[in-house]
Design a protein around this motif. Structure first.
Motif, PDB file in Angstrom:
ATOM      1  N   ASP A  48       0.853  -1.371   0.092  1.00 28.20           N
ATOM      2  CA  ASP A  48       0.000   0.017   0.168  1.00 28.20           C
ATOM      3  C   ASP A  48       0.914   1.262   0.060  1.00 28.20           C
ATOM      4  OD1 ASP A  48      -2.247  -1.569   0.169  1.00 28.20           O
ATOM      5  OD2 ASP A  48      -1.979  -1.576   2.448  1.00 28.20           O
ATOM      6  N   ILE A  49       2.209   1.095   0.548  1.00 29.13           N
ATOM      7  CA  ILE A  49       2.953   2.258   0.756  1.00 29.13           C
ATOM      8  C   ILE A  49       4.309   1.977   0.477  1.00 29.13           C
ATOM      9  CG2 ILE A  49       3.214   1.939   3.220  1.00 29.13           C
ATOM     10  CD1 ILE A  49       2.904   4.921   3.734  1.00 29.13           C
ATOM     11  N   THR A  50       5.202   2.926  -0.031  1.00 33.96           N
ATOM     12  CA  THR A  50       6.467   2.564  -0.042  1.00 33.96           C
ATOM     13  C   THR A  50       7.190   3.874   0.178  1.00 33.96           C
ATOM     14  OG1 THR A  50       8.279   1.576  -1.611  1.00 33.96           O
ATOM     15  CG2 THR A  50       6.557   3.287  -2.409  1.00 33.96           C
ATOM     16  N   VAL A  51       8.700   3.816   0.070  1.00 38.42           N
ATOM     17  CA  VAL A  51       9.497   4.904   0.435  1.00 38.42           C
ATOM     18  C   VAL A  51      10.251   5.281  -0.762  1.00 38.42           C
ATOM     19  CG1 VAL A  51       9.979   4.331   3.132  1.00 38.42           C
ATOM     20  CG2 VAL A  51      11.472   3.515   1.347  1.00 38.42           C
ATOM     21  N   LYS A  52      10.424   6.527  -0.763  1.00 36.96           N
ATOM     22  CA  LYS A  52      11.207   7.196  -1.894  1.00 36.96           C
ATOM     23  C   LYS A  52      12.133   8.115  -1.427  1.00 36.96           C
ATOM     24  CE  LYS A  52       9.988   8.873  -6.455  1.00 36.96           C
ATOM     25  NZ  LYS A  52       9.094   9.273  -7.411  1.00 36.96           N
ATOM     26  N   ALA A  53      13.213   8.264  -2.232  1.00 37.43           N
ATOM     27  CA  ALA A  53      14.443   8.921  -1.614  1.00 37.43           C
ATOM     28  C   ALA A  53      14.294  10.576  -2.196  1.00 37.43           C
ATOM     29  CB  ALA A  53      15.825   8.709  -2.128  1.00 37.43           C
ATOM     30  N   ARG A  54      14.181  11.234  -1.013  1.00 40.14           N
ATOM     31  CA  ARG A  54      13.904  13.024  -1.277  1.00 40.14           C
ATOM     32  C   ARG A  54      15.148  13.497  -0.785  1.00 40.14           C
ATOM     33  NH1 ARG A  54      10.435  13.268  -5.285  1.00 40.14           N
ATOM     34  NH2 ARG A  54       8.464  12.547  -4.625  1.00 40.14           N
ATOM     35  N   HIS A  55      15.814  14.544  -1.501  1.00 41.61           N
ATOM     36  CA  HIS A  55      16.984  15.316  -1.250  1.00 41.61           C
ATOM     37  C   HIS A  55      16.438  16.717  -0.565  1.00 41.61           C
ATOM     38  CE1 HIS A  55      19.842  12.668  -2.881  1.00 41.61           C
ATOM     39  NE2 HIS A  55      18.994  12.803  -3.943  1.00 41.61           N
ATOM     40  N   VAL A  56      16.841  16.770   0.831  1.00 44.87           N
ATOM     41  CA  VAL A  56      16.216  18.188   1.657  1.00 44.87           C
ATOM     42  C   VAL A  56      17.643  18.571   2.051  1.00 44.87           C
ATOM     43  CG1 VAL A  56      14.837  19.060   3.191  1.00 44.87           C
ATOM     44  CG2 VAL A  56      14.037  17.290   1.872  1.00 44.87           C
ATOM     45  N   GLY A  57      17.976  19.766   1.404  1.00 42.03           N
ATOM     46  CA  GLY A  57      19.122  20.399   1.908  1.00 42.03           C
ATOM     47  C   GLY A  57      20.354  19.562   1.624  1.00 42.03           C
ATOM     48  N   ARG A  58      21.151  19.231   2.474  1.00 44.81           N
ATOM     49  CA  ARG A  58      22.445  18.251   2.477  1.00 44.81           C
ATOM     50  C   ARG A  58      22.079  16.789   2.564  1.00 44.81           C
ATOM     51  NH1 ARG A  58      27.883  20.583   3.709  1.00 44.81           N
ATOM     52  NH2 ARG A  58      28.010  22.124   2.094  1.00 44.81           N
TER      53      ARG A  58
END
Length: 119
Positions: A48-58
């Motif tokens: 139902d749900i998964t994770v995705k990489a997001r760049h926030v700052g460094r």
């Protein structure tokens, strides 16, 4: 979708033969409707749900995102076929590699729930 995932080197007729042979084996072993067992297995493994990489700052955060039905089923079928190539499918019995992968994905999404606002 299942037949297209089984497809190897463009040989669709061979993929259909493999799929129908698997359905026939399910029917012989369980003596019930094999398509209902296949649907039950797909529903059981679909995340139902998964994770995705997001760049926030460094830094990079694993952000949980909800999956649509099409993407979820695509992941599910991929995981089932990958697990069945290692050993016979145990997903109908709520065990096996595909079920563990779904649970791992859900645990990772739950652990990173704090980063959901980065979407």
């Amino acid at each position: 979708m299942s037949v297209n995932r089984i497809l190897n080197h463009g040989k669709k007729s061979l993929a259909y033969q493999i799929f129908y042979r698997a359905v026939k084996n399910i029917q012989q072993k369980t003596e019930t409707n094999p398509l209902s067992i296949l649907y039950q297995t797909i529903r059981g493994v679909t995340p139902d749900i998964t994770v995705k990489a997001r760049h926030v700052g460094r830094s990079t955060h694993q952000v949980p995102i909800e999956l649509g039905s099409t993407k979820g089923k695509a992941l599910d079928i991929r995981w089932l076929l990958e697990a069945s190539r290692k050993r016979p499918v145990d997903a109908a019995k709520e065990s096996g590699d595909a079920i563990r992968k779904k649970e791992k994905t859900h645990r990772m999404a739950e652990a990173n729930r704090a980063f959901a606002h980065f979407l």
